[in-house]
Design a protein around this motif. Structure first.
Motif, PDB file in Angstrom:
ATOM      1  N   ALA A 188     -46.266 -13.181  11.838  1.00 41.48           N
ATOM      2  CA  ALA A 188     -45.097 -12.969  10.994  1.00 41.48           C
ATOM      3  C   ALA A 188     -45.471 -12.493   9.597  1.00 41.48           C
ATOM      4  CB  ALA A 188     -44.290 -14.267  10.894  1.00 41.48           C
ATOM      5  N   GLN A 189     -46.686 -12.809   9.151  1.00 42.79           N
ATOM      6  CA  GLN A 189     -47.143 -12.327   7.839  1.00 42.79           C
ATOM      7  C   GLN A 189     -47.725 -10.923   7.943  1.00 42.79           C
ATOM      8  OE1 GLN A 189     -46.126 -14.669   5.757  1.00 42.79           O
ATOM      9  NE2 GLN A 189     -45.850 -15.963   7.567  1.00 42.79           N
ATOM     10  N   LEU A 190     -48.317 -10.604   9.093  1.00 41.76           N
ATOM     11  CA  LEU A 190     -48.984  -9.314   9.241  1.00 41.76           C
ATOM     12  C   LEU A 190     -48.013  -8.178   9.493  1.00 41.76           C
ATOM     13  CD1 LEU A 190     -52.027 -10.344  11.484  1.00 41.76           C
ATOM     14  CD2 LEU A 190     -52.017  -9.972   9.009  1.00 41.76           C
ATOM     15  N   THR A 191     -46.941  -8.443  10.227  1.00 47.61           N
ATOM     16  CA  THR A 191     -46.041  -7.382  10.679  1.00 47.61           C
ATOM     17  C   THR A 191     -44.775  -7.339   9.844  1.00 47.61           C
ATOM     18  OG1 THR A 191     -45.051  -8.857  12.316  1.00 47.61           O
ATOM     19  CG2 THR A 191     -46.924  -7.528  13.029  1.00 47.61           C
ATOM     20  N   LEU A 225     -51.965 -19.237   3.984  1.00 45.87           N
ATOM     21  CA  LEU A 225     -52.715 -18.446   3.014  1.00 45.87           C
ATOM     22  C   LEU A 225     -52.106 -17.051   2.865  1.00 45.87           C
ATOM     23  CD1 LEU A 225     -55.237 -18.219   1.200  1.00 45.87           C
ATOM     24  CD2 LEU A 225     -56.483 -17.387   3.199  1.00 45.87           C
ATOM     25  N   LEU A 226     -51.768 -16.427   3.994  1.00 45.46           N
ATOM     26  CA  LEU A 226     -51.178 -15.093   3.948  1.00 45.46           C
ATOM     27  C   LEU A 226     -49.782 -15.121   3.343  1.00 45.46           C
ATOM     28  CD1 LEU A 226     -52.311 -13.774   7.448  1.00 45.46           C
ATOM     29  CD2 LEU A 226     -53.231 -13.124   5.215  1.00 45.46           C
ATOM     30  N   ALA A 227     -49.006 -16.171   3.657  1.00 46.93           N
ATOM     31  CA  ALA A 227     -47.640 -16.263   3.129  1.00 46.93           C
ATOM     32  C   ALA A 227     -47.632 -16.323   1.609  1.00 46.93           C
ATOM     33  CB  ALA A 227     -46.941 -17.492   3.707  1.00 46.93           C
ATOM     34  N   GLY A 228     -48.665 -16.919   1.022  1.00 46.91           N
ATOM     35  CA  GLY A 228     -48.730 -17.020  -0.429  1.00 46.91           C
ATOM     36  C   GLY A 228     -49.231 -15.767  -1.116  1.00 46.91           C
ATOM     37  N   ARG A 229     -49.648 -14.746  -0.335  1.00 45.89           N
ATOM     38  CA  ARG A 229     -50.232 -13.542  -0.924  1.00 45.89           C
ATOM     39  C   ARG A 229     -49.376 -12.289  -0.712  1.00 45.89           C
ATOM     40  NH1 ARG A 229     -55.862 -13.872  -2.057  1.00 45.89           N
ATOM     41  NH2 ARG A 229     -56.688 -15.959  -1.686  1.00 45.89           N
ATOM     42  N   LEU A 280     -41.677 -11.298  -0.604  1.00 45.12           N
ATOM     43  CA  LEU A 280     -40.641 -11.484   0.396  1.00 45.12           C
ATOM     44  C   LEU A 280     -40.249 -10.141   1.004  1.00 45.12           C
ATOM     45  CD1 LEU A 280     -38.725 -13.621   1.665  1.00 45.12           C
ATOM     46  CD2 LEU A 280     -37.055 -12.970  -0.082  1.00 45.12           C
ATOM     47  N   GLY A 281     -40.228 -10.076   2.330  1.00 43.36           N
ATOM     48  CA  GLY A 281     -39.860  -8.849   3.027  1.00 43.36           C
ATOM     49  C   GLY A 281     -41.001  -7.898   3.260  1.00 43.36           C
ATOM     50  N   MET A 282     -42.138  -8.104   2.610  1.00 39.80           N
ATOM     51  CA  MET A 282     -43.291  -7.226   2.779  1.00 39.80           C
ATOM     52  C   MET A 282     -44.195  -7.770   3.894  1.00 39.80           C
ATOM     53  SD  MET A 282     -42.901  -4.713   0.619  1.00 39.80           S
ATOM     54  CE  MET A 282     -41.166  -4.851   1.118  1.00 39.80           C
ATOM     55  N   SER A 283     -45.206  -6.993   4.238  1.00 45.40           N
ATOM     56  CA  SER A 283     -46.156  -7.411   5.268  1.00 45.40           C
ATOM     57  C   SER A 283     -47.500  -6.773   4.975  1.00 45.40           C
ATOM     58  CB  SER A 283     -45.663  -6.997   6.652  1.00 45.40           C
ATOM     59  OG  SER A 283     -45.636  -5.590   6.780  1.00 45.40           O
ATOM     60  N   PHE A 284     -48.536  -7.272   5.635  1.00 45.06           N
ATOM     61  CA  PHE A 284     -49.869  -6.714   5.455  1.00 45.06           C
ATOM     62  C   PHE A 284     -50.100  -5.484   6.323  1.00 45.06           C
ATOM     63  CE2 PHE A 284     -50.305 -11.052   3.978  1.00 45.06           C
ATOM     64  CZ  PHE A 284     -51.080 -10.897   2.841  1.00 45.06           C
ATOM     65  N   LEU A 285     -49.269  -5.298   7.337  1.00 46.76           N
ATOM     66  CA  LEU A 285     -49.338  -4.116   8.195  1.00 46.76           C
ATOM     67  C   LEU A 285     -47.975  -3.439   8.188  1.00 46.76           C
ATOM     68  CD1 LEU A 285     -51.249  -5.663  11.248  1.00 46.76           C
ATOM     69  CD2 LEU A 285     -52.217  -4.290   9.387  1.00 46.76           C
ATOM     70  N   PRO A 286     -47.610  -2.762   7.108  1.00 40.41           N
ATOM     71  CA  PRO A 286     -46.272  -2.172   7.015  1.00 40.41           C
ATOM     72  C   PRO A 286     -46.107  -1.015   7.995  1.00 40.41           C
ATOM     73  CG  PRO A 286     -47.635  -1.436   5.191  1.00 40.41           C
ATOM     74  CD  PRO A 286     -48.426  -2.479   5.914  1.00 40.41           C
ATOM     75  N   SER A 287     -44.850  -0.793   8.397  1.00 41.67           N
ATOM     76  CA  SER A 287     -44.553   0.337   9.269  1.00 41.67           C
ATOM     77  C   SER A 287     -44.686   1.636   8.493  1.00 41.67           C
ATOM     78  CB  SER A 287     -43.130   0.225   9.832  1.00 41.67           C
ATOM     79  OG  SER A 287     -42.982  -0.967  10.563  1.00 41.67           O
TER      80      SER A 287
END
Length: 537
Positions: free
Chosen positions: A192-195, A269-273, A276-283
């Motif tokens: 959920a944090q990556l996508t 850890l990922l949720a804190g970095r 809101l609404g963003m991700s580490f692997l954006p479309s």
């Protein structure tokens, strides 16, 4: 982080990050008050109902010892169900239903976590909640606690239901199922944090679950004692190595707990970095021009990645299960009751044909899940408010919906074709026969997809009920014959009316044509209702 917040002690900052968790947990449990009990009861009935069914098939100790020995000597069947570590009714239950119960717990958990994290962000509801006194990590914490509540209930019910077979074994199996559920809740928390979308988060977690099953199957096919390195690389392999009802290995549960905590920690850890609404692997954004210039092209662009993943999975699984077909006859030995169950699930021909027909039927029932997912992309586009701007231009509702339905129905045909191709290649037999067997499942898949289209058109708020329809068909097809359910109950599934190929003496076209016509009628009714109702926000 504001300067004022930065000056707070670490304890106060952590407390502020969890503010509102209790309220969000109560909200999550209220929203899941129907879905969660259904999943819990389905998994409980699968596991706790198995001793009675197995007791009617293997009534004596000698028969149970015989099936355990024949199973452990059969690499093909070990790959599907795993090795048998105990020949008691409890041990056979852990063999037959343990891994599949763990899969149900994993799917339930990933749905809960993604629904209350990434899906809330995608629809914009989380932004409204965050405007109040809600901490950064409160939504993730509430989602994980909701999953913990569900898995705890599952563990208690399974333990209670199997206590008559031995309290230690029942507790070990119940804890193994709950531990697997929480492990994949942690996987979903990371996904959920990556996508950037709930669909991608569910797909990524499901891919990890599928890989875990393949690793377990490959490891169990090579060894009869669960010691393969591939088996130990899979969390599902840990479930069977708990060895419930067979000198339990309690320490294996610590592996499940450690892996779950590690992934949950990574999720925090990922949720804190991220914002809101963003991700580490954006479309990847892209203009709607050229091949994207039509509603159908847009639907294809949105769903092609998902379809590619399903296609690869079906082709691979078909090849794996095709390679098991020749060992099917070794499973039953001289037990007429087991032979009857396999034939009820897969046809009246030889056991090899019955096994292939069973696998074809299973691919069809799983393909129904893809069809529902693809059709309900329409609901996702509406709830995310992406449909309304599109329909405000020259794109009509029927063209918009038709593009997604074409991908759903056409994609179902594609993945079933690939599954049949994989079965034929893996078995080394007539590829045309196995392709025909899997494609024969298509009318029933289309009926369930059409029901999803009807629900979306008439009752968009309840469109998700289509998942219950597909899940019910899967449960009836997989567990129903083993539980010796009446034929009238089994006939509630559209798959029960299809010819069992290969192995059927003759191909009857009537049920195929009737189900296809029914799917067309339901789809037309859904599109008519969609054309007349308001677009939901």
């Amino acid at each position: 982080m504001t300067p004022r917040t930065a000056k707070r002690p670490p304890q106060e900052r952590r407390a502020a990050g969890l503010a509102g968790t209790g309220v969000l947990l109560r909200l999550a449990l209220r929203r899941d008050r129907v879905m969660m009990p259904v999943w819990i009861l389905a998994a409980t009935l699968l596991v706790a109902g198995m001793p009675g069914s197995l007791g009617s098939v293997y009534a004596t100790t000698a028969e149970r010892a015989e099936v355990a020995a024949s199973m452990n000597a059969n690499g093909s069947m070990r790959a599907l169900y795993g090795p048998v570590f105990g020949d008691s009714l409890g041990g056979l239950t852990a063999w037959r239903a343990g891994v599949f119960g763990a899969v149900l717990a994993a799917v339930m958990s990933l749905i809960i976590v993604v629904r209350h994290t990434r899906e809330e962000e995608e629809t914009g509801r989380q932004e409204l909640l965050s405007a109040a006194m809600v901490g950064r990590r409160a939504p993730l914490t509430a989602a994980l606690l909701a999953a913990l509540v569900a898995n705890t209930c599952l563990a208690l019910l399974v333990t209670g239901g199997l206590a008559g077979q031995g309290a230690p074994g029942a507790a070990a199996l119940g804890l193994a199922l709950a531990g697997t559920g929480m492990l994949f809740a942690g996987t979903a928390a990371v996904a959920a944090q990556l996508t950037e979308s709930a669909r991608a988060a569910k797909g990524l977690t499901a891919a990890v679950l599928g890989a875990a099953f393949v690793l377990k199957a490959a490891g169990d096919a090579g060894t009869a004692d669960g010691r393969s390195a591939l088996t130990w690389l899979s969390p599902l392999g840990w479930v069977e190595n708990v060895r419930a009802f067979a000198a339990e290995r309690w320490w294996v549960l610590l592996l499940l707990a450690a892996a779950a905590l590690a992934q949950i920690g990574a999720g925090y850890l990922l949720a804190g970095r991220r914002d809101l609404g963003m991700s580490f692997l954006p479309s990847r954004p892209g203009p709607a021009e050229g091949r994207m210039g039509s509603a159908g092209a847009l639907a294809w662009r949105l769903q092609r990645g998902t379809l590619a993943g399903w296609s690869a999975a079906f082709l691979t699984a078909g090849a794996v299960f095709g390679g098991m077909a020749d060992g099917a006859a070794d499973l039953v030995g001289g037990n007429d009751r087991t032979r009857e169950i396999i034939e009820r699930m897969g046809g009246q021909g030889g056991l090899t044909d019955a096994f292939l027909a069973t696998m074809a039927g299973m691919f069809g029932m799983v393909a129904a899940l893809y069809a529902v997912s693809a059709v309900l992309r329409l609901s996702g586009e509406e709830s995310a408010q992406r449909a309304e701007p599109l329909l405000a231009h020259a794109v009509g509702r029927l063209r918009w919906a038709g593009g997604h339905l074409a991908v759903a129905f056409g994609g179902s045909a594609l993945i079933l074709l690939l599954a049949g191709l994989g079965l034929g290649i893996g078995h080394g037999g007539d590829v045309g026969t196995t392709v025909a067997a899997t494609l024969a499942q298509l009318p029933a898949v289309w009926v369930i997809g059409a029901l999803a289209a009807l629900l979306h058109g008439t009752l968009p708020a309840y469109a998700a009920a289509a998942w219950a329809v597909a899940g019910g068909a899967l449960a009836l097809g997989w567990v129903g014959p083993a539980l010796d359910l009446p034929q009238g109950v089994l006939d509630l599934s559209p798959f029960a009316h299809l010819p069992r190929l290969p192995g059927a003496e003759s191909l009857s076209w009537a049920p195929l044509l009737v189900l296809t016509a029914l799917a067309a009628a339901l789809t037309a009714a859904g599109l008519t209702a969609l054309r007349r109702r308001d677009i939901t926000a």
